[in-house]
Design a protein around this motif. Structure first.
Motif, PDB file in Angstrom:
ATOM      1  N   GLU A 210     -12.135  -4.502   6.509  1.00 54.29           N
ATOM      2  CA  GLU A 210     -10.885  -4.958   5.963  1.00 54.29           C
ATOM      3  C   GLU A 210     -10.619  -6.247   6.787  1.00 54.29           C
ATOM      4  OE1 GLU A 210      -7.921  -2.198   6.467  1.00 54.29           O
ATOM      5  OE2 GLU A 210      -6.627  -3.380   5.448  1.00 54.29           O
ATOM      6  N   GLY A 211     -10.234  -6.082   8.151  1.00 55.35           N
ATOM      7  CA  GLY A 211      -9.847  -7.033   8.864  1.00 55.35           C
ATOM      8  C   GLY A 211     -10.516  -8.320   8.848  1.00 55.35           C
TER       9      GLY A 211
ATOM     10  N   ILE B   9     -12.163  -0.474   8.885  1.00 58.84           N
ATOM     11  CA  ILE B   9     -11.284  -1.436   9.371  1.00 58.84           C
ATOM     12  C   ILE B   9     -11.621  -2.751   9.788  1.00 58.84           C
ATOM     13  CG2 ILE B   9      -9.432  -1.781  11.142  1.00 58.84           C
ATOM     14  CD1 ILE B   9      -8.603   1.130  10.913  1.00 58.84           C
TER      15      ILE B   9
ATOM     16  N   HIS C 177      -5.542  -3.384   1.576  1.00 56.53           N
ATOM     17  CA  HIS C 177      -5.301  -2.232   2.465  1.00 56.53           C
ATOM     18  C   HIS C 177      -5.269  -0.812   1.951  1.00 56.53           C
ATOM     19  CE1 HIS C 177      -3.978  -0.494   6.262  1.00 56.53           C
ATOM     20  NE2 HIS C 177      -2.991   0.127   5.738  1.00 56.53           N
TER      21      HIS C 177
ATOM     22  N   LEU D 148     -14.249   9.287   6.224  1.00 54.96           N
ATOM     23  CA  LEU D 148     -13.961   9.730   7.566  1.00 54.96           C
ATOM     24  C   LEU D 148     -14.657   8.672   8.434  1.00 54.96           C
ATOM     25  CD1 LEU D 148     -14.035  13.646   7.633  1.00 54.96           C
ATOM     26  CD2 LEU D 148     -12.227  11.940   7.655  1.00 54.96           C
ATOM     27  N   ARG D 149     -14.811   7.249   7.989  1.00 52.23           N
ATOM     28  CA  ARG D 149     -15.348   6.431   8.945  1.00 52.23           C
ATOM     29  C   ARG D 149     -14.327   5.225   9.030  1.00 52.23           C
ATOM     30  NH1 ARG D 149     -21.724   6.134   7.031  1.00 52.23           N
ATOM     31  NH2 ARG D 149     -21.815   5.030   8.670  1.00 52.23           N
ATOM     32  N   PHE D 150     -13.424   5.404  10.088  1.00 53.84           N
ATOM     33  CA  PHE D 150     -12.177   4.622  10.001  1.00 53.84           C
ATOM     34  C   PHE D 150     -12.517   3.144  10.691  1.00 53.84           C
ATOM     35  CE2 PHE D 150     -10.442   8.665   9.845  1.00 53.84           C
ATOM     36  CZ  PHE D 150      -9.715   8.557   8.952  1.00 53.84           C
ATOM     37  N   SER D 151     -13.443   3.156  11.816  1.00 51.29           N
ATOM     38  CA  SER D 151     -13.548   1.935  12.605  1.00 51.29           C
ATOM     39  C   SER D 151     -14.200   0.762  11.793  1.00 51.29           C
ATOM     40  CB  SER D 151     -14.044   1.987  13.761  1.00 51.29           C
ATOM     41  OG  SER D 151     -15.024   3.347  14.075  1.00 51.29           O
TER      42      SER D 151
ATOM     43  N   SER E 161       0.928  -1.154  -0.206  1.00 49.71           N
ATOM     44  CA  SER E 161       0.089  -0.031   0.078  1.00 49.71           C
ATOM     45  C   SER E 161       1.070   1.296   0.006  1.00 49.71           C
ATOM     46  CB  SER E 161      -1.045   0.048   1.416  1.00 49.71           C
ATOM     47  OG  SER E 161      -0.169   0.090   2.234  1.00 49.71           O
TER      48      SER E 161
END
Lengths: 216, 228
Positions: free
Chosen positions: B192-193, B189, B172, B183-186, B164
């Protein structure tokens, strides 16, 4: 293409300082991993069934994720849960947890490799389960734990390079931004590689010596 | 947590997941024959031989530096040498450089772990070194390579996430750009996880089944490691 020694020595001090940060972050996360790993391993070996299942799931999940994702989680998602850490401490937490999970597996498999007999004998002599593990099994397992553990420390140092994405000023981040700033590519890349080779080579040598010393 | 949004993210992350799979499988397909062949060759060479020195230098560099440095080396140095390659090729190249370095060690130690008596027995029966290697040593060594090589695939999947940094849009990178655009990180992630976990856990399940079927007892079992 020639090697520019003037540029090499001009940027060297900054990278050496960055190597200090790499060492700091790696040592601190090693410390965290050394605290967490035995707890995880013991919980997985001796804990009540629900705790065992939770710990096992946690270990499998972390092992099934690239460390970069764990780092991104600590940096971007934890603040949403109310835990706000600086990049540096975020890195320590992420690497510490990842390192702990792998170390816990090393400890567990070393203890299991001793066989049931030792454990049963200790119980027959009236040892409590956790005392049997801590006082009888763990000391014997140490010689199988230490060499792979030092190897994991080398991996921890390599993984610390990933903290460049959350702007911790370690070797990779400083080197990368120097390259973009100055377009001096080869000299800086060589410095980065050599610094890592020195640090990781040192740890690897230590691990070889431990292995020989313990006769494992 | 918004399930609708997470569903959309999941759909958008499927093509990048495909790229992650293609990257790591292509790299494995190249690095495995290359690394194992070099490793088997290395096991036979004396330490002072120039080819042995070159192979050792490769292993030393790859194992002693993070994969990030190896990716930078390819990404920054090749254009300096006048070689403009597509990102995908550079990405696969970096993974091959890295993985072959580790697999050289797998091949070498597997060949060296075959007892010396096997060589001597074959020599006593009149086989020359090449025939011995091909007919007696490699078949035995191959079974010890199965586990570590399968493990290499999950290592490669994890390592491919580091690509990446050179803006290769694998899983990733794609997740990163979606999360910073919204802007929505959690939520991103977590999705993705989940995708990484399914893929890597699946591979390690297949690996352990294969390993149990094929590999000799006391093979070079490896619980895997987290960083390159």
């Amino acid at each position: 293409m020639s090697f520019d020694w003037a540029a090499f020595f001009e940027y060297l001090p900054r990278l050496i300082r960055a190597a200090g940060v790499t060492l700091q972050v790696s040592l601190l996360s090693l410390g965290l991993a050394c605290l967490l790993a035995p707890a995880l391993a013991l919980a997985r070996l001796l804990g009540p069934a629900p705790l065992r299942a939770i710990v096992q799931a946690f270990i499998e999940v972390i092992r099934g994720l690239p460390p970069l994702v764990v780092i991104a989680f600590c940096y971007f998602a934890l603040p949403k849960l109310g835990v706000v850490l600086s990049g540096f401490w975020c890195g320590v937490l992420a690497l510490g947890v990842v390192g702990a999970v792998y170390a816990a597996e090393i400890i567990r498999s070393a203890i299991e490799s001793l066989g049931k007999g030792q454990f049963e004998a200790a119980l027959a002599l009236g040892f409590a389960r956790w005392r049997a593990v801590l006082e009888i099994l763990l000391p014997q397992a140490m010689r199988r734990i230490l060499p792979p553990l030092t190897n994991e420390f080398a991996n921890l140092i390599k993984a610390s390079s990933l903290l460049s994405v959350i702007s911790v000023h370690e070797i990779s981040q400083v080197g990368q931004s120097l390259i973009f700033e100055t377009f001096v590519v080869i000299e800086i890349l060589v410095q980065m590689a050599v610094l890592y080779l020195i640090i990781i080579g040192g740890v690897t040598m230590l691990s070889r010596r431990l292995e020989r010393g313990l006769g494992a | 947590m918004d399930p609708m949004f997470m569903g959309q993210v999941m759909v958008r992350l499927l093509p990048p997941l495909g790229l992650t799979m293609i990257l790591s499988i292509t790299a494995l397909a190249i690095a495995t024959p290359l690394g194992l062949a070099l490793g088997a060759r290395r096991a036979e060479l004396p330490d002072r031989h120039p080819a042995a020195r070159a192979i050792d230098a490769w292993v030393f560099f790859v194992r002693g530096t993070p994969i990030l440095i190896q990716i930078f080396a390819i990404y920054f140095l090749l254009p300096k040498l006048g070689l403009q390659l597509p990102l995908f090729i550079m990405g696969v190249g970096a993974l091959v450089l890295n993985s072959a370095g580790y697999q050289i060690e797998i091949g070498r130690s597997a060949v060296q772990s075959v007892p010396q008596g096997q060589w001597e027995a074959a020599a006593a029966l009149g086989f020359d070194r090449r025939a011995t290697l091909r007919q007696f040593i490699l078949p035995q060594a191959a079974r010890r390579m199965v586990g570590p090589v399968m493990n290499e695939l999950s290592q490669l999947i994890k390592a491919s996430s580091v690509l990446s940094v050179i803006t290769l849009f694998e899983l990733h990178k794609a997740a990163e750009s979606i999360s910073s655009a919204n802007l929505r990180f959690s939520e991103v992630i977590v999705v993705e996880g989940f995708l990484y976990f399914i893929f890597i856990f699946g591979v390690s399940l297949i690996a352990s089944v294969l390993e149990r079927r094929l590999s000799a007892a006391g093979a070079l079992a490896d619980s895997g490691s987290f960083a390159r």
